[in-house]
Enzyme design. Structure first.
Site, PDB file in Angstrom:
ATOM      1  N   CYS A  37      26.042  73.398 -52.866  1.00 41.22           N
ATOM      2  CA  CYS A  37      26.601  73.506 -51.512  1.00 41.22           C
ATOM      3  C   CYS A  37      28.095  73.265 -51.639  1.00 41.22           C
ATOM      4  O   CYS A  37      28.615  73.080 -52.731  1.00 41.22           O
ATOM      5  CB  CYS A  37      25.936  72.509 -50.582  1.00 41.22           C
ATOM      6  SG  CYS A  37      26.369  70.833 -50.967  1.00 41.22           S
ATOM      7  N   ASP A  93      29.778  59.577 -47.906  1.00 44.88           N
ATOM      8  CA  ASP A  93      29.623  60.305 -46.631  1.00 44.88           C
ATOM      9  C   ASP A  93      30.640  59.866 -45.587  1.00 44.88           C
ATOM     10  O   ASP A  93      30.693  60.455 -44.517  1.00 44.88           O
ATOM     11  CB  ASP A  93      28.214  60.114 -46.056  1.00 44.88           C
ATOM     12  CG  ASP A  93      27.182  60.825 -46.909  1.00 44.88           C
ATOM     13  OD1 ASP A  93      25.988  60.616 -46.682  1.00 44.88           O
ATOM     14  OD2 ASP A  93      27.583  61.565 -47.823  1.00 44.88           O
ATOM     15  N   ARG A  95      24.508  69.862 -38.134  1.00 38.05           N
ATOM     16  CA  ARG A  95      23.464  69.469 -39.105  1.00 38.05           C
ATOM     17  C   ARG A  95      23.222  67.968 -39.054  1.00 38.05           C
ATOM     18  O   ARG A  95      22.124  67.501 -39.332  1.00 38.05           O
ATOM     19  CB  ARG A  95      23.902  69.835 -40.523  1.00 38.05           C
ATOM     20  CG  ARG A  95      24.095  71.290 -40.751  1.00 38.05           C
ATOM     21  CD  ARG A  95      24.171  71.597 -42.192  1.00 38.05           C
ATOM     22  NE  ARG A  95      23.054  70.975 -42.912  1.00 38.05           N
ATOM     23  CZ  ARG A  95      22.793  71.227 -44.190  1.00 38.05           C
ATOM     24  NH1 ARG A  95      23.572  72.022 -44.877  1.00 38.05           N
ATOM     25  NH2 ARG A  95      21.768  70.669 -44.786  1.00 38.05           N
ATOM     26  N   ARG A 119      24.982  69.879 -57.182  1.00 39.29           N
ATOM     27  CA  ARG A 119      23.830  69.107 -56.687  1.00 39.29           C
ATOM     28  C   ARG A 119      22.507  69.481 -57.356  1.00 39.29           C
ATOM     29  O   ARG A 119      21.565  69.936 -56.741  1.00 39.29           O
ATOM     30  CB  ARG A 119      23.745  69.230 -55.162  1.00 39.29           C
ATOM     31  CG  ARG A 119      25.059  68.802 -54.534  1.00 39.29           C
ATOM     32  CD  ARG A 119      25.046  68.678 -53.084  1.00 39.29           C
ATOM     33  NE  ARG A 119      24.268  67.505 -52.670  1.00 39.29           N
ATOM     34  CZ  ARG A 119      24.070  67.228 -51.371  1.00 39.29           C
ATOM     35  NH1 ARG A 119      24.542  68.021 -50.479  1.00 39.29           N
ATOM     36  NH2 ARG A 119      23.368  66.171 -51.026  1.00 39.29           N
ATOM     37  N   LYS A 159      19.717  60.569 -39.964  1.00 41.59           N
ATOM     38  CA  LYS A 159      19.274  61.846 -40.555  1.00 41.59           C
ATOM     39  C   LYS A 159      18.668  61.585 -41.934  1.00 41.59           C
ATOM     40  O   LYS A 159      17.580  62.067 -42.247  1.00 41.59           O
ATOM     41  CB  LYS A 159      20.471  62.779 -40.692  1.00 41.59           C
ATOM     42  CG  LYS A 159      20.237  64.001 -41.553  1.00 41.59           C
ATOM     43  CD  LYS A 159      21.435  64.930 -41.626  1.00 41.59           C
ATOM     44  CE  LYS A 159      22.467  64.534 -42.622  1.00 41.59           C
ATOM     45  NZ  LYS A 159      22.216  64.908 -44.019  1.00 41.59           N
ATOM     46  N   ASN A 160      19.363  60.799 -42.751  1.00 42.10           N
ATOM     47  CA  ASN A 160      18.954  60.652 -44.157  1.00 42.10           C
ATOM     48  C   ASN A 160      17.799  59.691 -44.356  1.00 42.10           C
ATOM     49  O   ASN A 160      17.321  59.509 -45.474  1.00 42.10           O
ATOM     50  CB  ASN A 160      20.159  60.277 -45.025  1.00 42.10           C
ATOM     51  CG  ASN A 160      21.162  61.425 -45.082  1.00 42.10           C
ATOM     52  OD1 ASN A 160      20.845  62.557 -44.694  1.00 42.10           O
ATOM     53  ND2 ASN A 160      22.372  61.134 -45.511  1.00 42.10           N
TER      54      ASN A 160
HETATM   55  C1  EPZ Z   1      21.934  61.896 -50.428  1.00 45.54           C
HETATM   56  O1  EPZ Z   1      22.058  63.133 -51.079  1.00 45.54           O
HETATM   57  C2  EPZ Z   1      22.394  62.155 -49.002  1.00 45.54           C
HETATM   58  N1  EPZ Z   1      21.523  63.173 -48.410  1.00 45.54           N
HETATM   59  C3  EPZ Z   1      23.839  62.636 -49.027  1.00 45.54           C
HETATM   60  O2  EPZ Z   1      24.242  62.794 -47.666  1.00 45.54           O
HETATM   61  C4  EPZ Z   1      24.701  61.573 -49.689  1.00 45.54           C
HETATM   62  O3  EPZ Z   1      26.036  62.035 -49.768  1.00 45.54           O
HETATM   63  C5  EPZ Z   1      24.164  61.294 -51.110  1.00 45.54           C
HETATM   64  O4  EPZ Z   1      22.783  60.907 -51.032  1.00 45.54           O
HETATM   65  C6  EPZ Z   1      24.932  60.183 -51.814  1.00 45.54           C
HETATM   66  O5  EPZ Z   1      24.878  59.027 -51.049  1.00 45.54           O
HETATM   67  C7  EPZ Z   1      20.279  62.840 -48.023  1.00 45.54           C
HETATM   68  O6  EPZ Z   1      19.849  61.712 -48.167  1.00 45.54           O
HETATM   69  C8  EPZ Z   1      19.460  63.933 -47.397  1.00 45.54           C
HETATM   70  P1  EPZ Z   1      22.372  62.110 -54.811  1.00 45.54           P
HETATM   71  P2  EPZ Z   1      21.426  63.357 -52.523  1.00 45.54           P
HETATM   72  O7  EPZ Z   1      21.141  62.645 -55.428  1.00 45.54           O
HETATM   73  O8  EPZ Z   1      20.255  62.479 -52.707  1.00 45.54           O
HETATM   74  C9  EPZ Z   1      24.054  63.978 -58.802  1.00 45.54           C
HETATM   75  C10 EPZ Z   1      25.207  63.862 -45.858  1.00 45.54           C
HETATM   76  O9  EPZ Z   1      26.396  64.120 -45.633  1.00 45.54           O
HETATM   77  N2  EPZ Z   1      22.656  64.287 -59.121  1.00 45.54           N
HETATM   78  O10 EPZ Z   1      22.462  60.654 -54.509  1.00 45.54           O
HETATM   79  O11 EPZ Z   1      21.247  64.805 -52.724  1.00 45.54           O
HETATM   80  C11 EPZ Z   1      24.570  64.730 -57.575  1.00 45.54           C
HETATM   81  O12 EPZ Z   1      25.032  65.999 -57.942  1.00 45.54           O
HETATM   82  C12 EPZ Z   1      24.636  64.099 -47.231  1.00 45.54           C
HETATM   83  O13 EPZ Z   1      24.410  63.359 -45.016  1.00 45.54           O
HETATM   84  C13 EPZ Z   1      22.348  64.862 -60.349  1.00 45.54           C
HETATM   85  O14 EPZ Z   1      23.226  65.132 -61.158  1.00 45.54           O
HETATM   86  O15 EPZ Z   1      22.602  62.861 -53.455  1.00 45.54           O
HETATM   87  C14 EPZ Z   1      25.682  63.839 -57.078  1.00 45.54           C
HETATM   88  O16 EPZ Z   1      26.841  64.094 -57.849  1.00 45.54           O
HETATM   89  C15 EPZ Z   1      25.622  64.801 -48.154  1.00 45.54           C
HETATM   90  N3  EPZ Z   1      21.052  65.135 -60.631  1.00 45.54           N
HETATM   91  C16 EPZ Z   1      25.165  62.433 -57.400  1.00 45.54           C
HETATM   92  O17 EPZ Z   1      24.158  62.607 -58.407  1.00 45.54           O
HETATM   93  C17 EPZ Z   1      20.034  64.851 -59.764  1.00 45.54           C
HETATM   94  O18 EPZ Z   1      18.862  65.110 -60.091  1.00 45.54           O
HETATM   95  C18 EPZ Z   1      24.535  61.719 -56.212  1.00 45.54           C
HETATM   96  O19 EPZ Z   1      23.619  62.614 -55.640  1.00 45.54           O
HETATM   97  C19 EPZ Z   1      20.372  64.262 -58.524  1.00 45.54           C
HETATM   98  C20 EPZ Z   1      21.677  63.982 -58.219  1.00 45.54           C
END
Ligand code: EPZ
Length: 425
Positions: free
Chosen positions: A117, A306, A398, A122, A22-23
């Site tokens: 969410c 995850d 999802r 996020r 998915k990702n």
């Molecule tokens: C990706 O989400 C994945 N989703 C998530 O999978 C996964 O849990 C996550 O990476 C971490 O590995 C997809 O790839 C579609 P992050 P993403 O940006 O990119 C903070 C699933 O279950 N952050 O790496 O949205 C954020 O709040 C999903 O398949 C900021 O503060 O996650 C989090 O605490 C859930 N500012 C941390 O960084 C930003 O601009 C990591 O988030 C971006 C992120």
């Protein structure tokens, strides 16, 4: 809303084929916006989220055809609309992945700010920090992020404050068409980032260092459409590895990439599983019971956040006490209350969960709250005494393709009760 009903049964046995990731699929759909012409994406998992991103790319102007169960033909010759509607973005925050490609292709992008969410706020501040470093003007108002540039983006050196997977993807997809060199430091190293870079390179982009903390991109003036096959879903594979472990089973996971699973495999071995692998298969044997082990989630190649909820279900029935620390998201323990309904002994303190393993979980009525929490409840139900009924399984849909069918083939007693049916009884 559909429910899933599971009767705790014996060990799982047999083999299961993993679907595309998915990702990895979501950013690839967004990347097709960068080049006029027709792309073919193969091994796309049939999920709510992939159907949502396909609809979004279509709303932006692409012509999309699903040519078989897992293949999409996407023609982005006419991308005129720069606005992603709230109706779609509110269902999937990964819609923000169209920001970078739209900015690079049209010089304009307007996406409703993704709401938080269940697992956390996020924000996308890091995405916007990178895009503005490339020269974009950002306007945040009325719940929308509206970015534009009056001239071609310019390469820049960007140091991420936080390791963010979709953040680095968005910046990469904008920088590939920028003028000059972009260096992204403190970049996420996930396999899905490498897969996106491979796809962009096949379109003519010049990217180096993906998979390390420093990615260097030399902008080009245009890209051409390319086709690709989505890599296996390492989180689905990990979920089935834990399914084998929690039922004391003997399961072979095919169409997987063991190299993406080393953190989880290491922890399952520590917990007493026998794990063997070749280049596309992983075998899990869990005949000696499960010992408690501690886990701290971390960016790749650390233990994946995850897989945290699924591993907690396993630790709930392990011998001994364990601590699971969640360092990525601020609210990713929604599954704890539900596992406790099944008898799990879990205490939360800040971002740590203290788990005392018990002999047997007991089946109960529980509620899914987010994607991986719902997977955790399915796993707990497989090993619990009696019947488990999981409501709100749209969360599961999802990110998991035909999960109950795949589990049934491994010997699980599991069925889906479509929402209409439960009202009839
Ligand atoms: C990706 O989400 C994945 N989703 C998530 O999978 C996964 O849990 C996550 O990476 C971490 O590995 C997809 O790839 C579609 P992050 P993403 O940006 O990119 C903070 C699933 O279950 N952050 O790496 O949205 C954020 O709040 C999903 O398949 C900021 O503060 O996650 C989090 O605490 C859930 N500012 C941390 O960084 C930003 O601009 C990591 O988030 C971006 C992120």
């Amino acid at each position: 809303m559909d429910k899933i009903i599971i009767e705790g049964n014996g060990p799982l046995a047999g083999s299961v084929k993993i679907s595309g990731a998915k990702n990895a699929a979501l950013p690839m759909f967004a990347a097709t916006l960068l080049a006029p012409g027709a792309t073919v994406l193969e091994n796309v998992p049939d999920l709510m989220d992939t159907r949502t991103i396909a609809k979004l790319v279509e709303v932006l102007g692409a012509r999309i055809e699903k040519t078989d169960d897992s293949t999409y033909a996407i023609d982005c010759v006419e991308i005129k609309n720069h606005e992603a509607p709230y109706s779609l973005v509110k269902t999937m925050r990964a819609s923000c992945l169209v920001l970078g490609p739209l900015l690079a292709r049209l010089g304009r992008a307007k996406v409703s700010l993704p709401g938080g969410c269940a697992i956390g706020e996020r924000p996308i501040d890091q995405h916007l920090k990178g895009l503005s470093a490339l020269g974009a003007t950002i306007d945040l108002s009325h719940g929308y992020v509206d970015i534009h540039t009056s001239s071609r983006l310019k390469g820049a050196r960007i140091t991420m404050d936080i390791i963010t997977v979709t953040g680095v993807m968005n910046i990469m997809m904008a920088a590939v068409l920028a003028d000059g060199e972009t260096v992204i430091e403190n970049a996420a190293r996930e396999p899905e980032v490498i897969a996106l870079a491979d796809f962009l390179r096949s379109m003519g982009a010049n990217i180096k260092g993906d998979g390390t903390a420093t990615i260097t991109i030399e902008g080009v003036t245009s890209l051409k459409p390319a086709s690709t096959t989505i890599i296996p879903d390492r989180i689905e594979a990990g979920t089935f590895m834990v399914a084998a472990a929690i039922t004391g089973g003997d399961v072979t996971i095919t169409n997987a990439n063991p190299k993406h699973m080393s953190a989880l495999s290491g922890k399952l071995k520590e917990a007493g599983c026998e794990i063997s692998a070749d280049d596309s298969k992983i075998h899990v044997l869990a005949k000696n019971g499960i010992e408690a082990v501690n886990v701290t989630t971390a960016p790749y190649p650390g233990f994946p956040t995850d897989m945290q909820a699924q591993f907690m279900a396993l630790m709930s029935m392990a011998r001994g006490a364990s601590v699971i620390e969640e360092t990525i998201f601020e609210n990713r323990f929604m599954h704890v209350a539900e596992l406790k309904r099944m008898g799990a002994d879990i205490k939360l303190s800040g971002n740590s969960a203290m788990i005392k393993g018990i002999k047997k979980l007991s089946g109960a009525e529980v509620m899914a709250t987010d994607l991986r929490a719902s997977a955790s409840l399915v796993l707990a139900g497989l090993s619990a005494e009696g019947r488990t009924v999981i409501s709100r399984v749209y969360h599961l849909d999802r990110g998991y393709e035909l999960m109950e069918k795949k589990l049934e083939k491994l010997g699980a007693i599991i069925r889906r009760e479509p929402s209409g049916e439960s009202k009839k009884q």
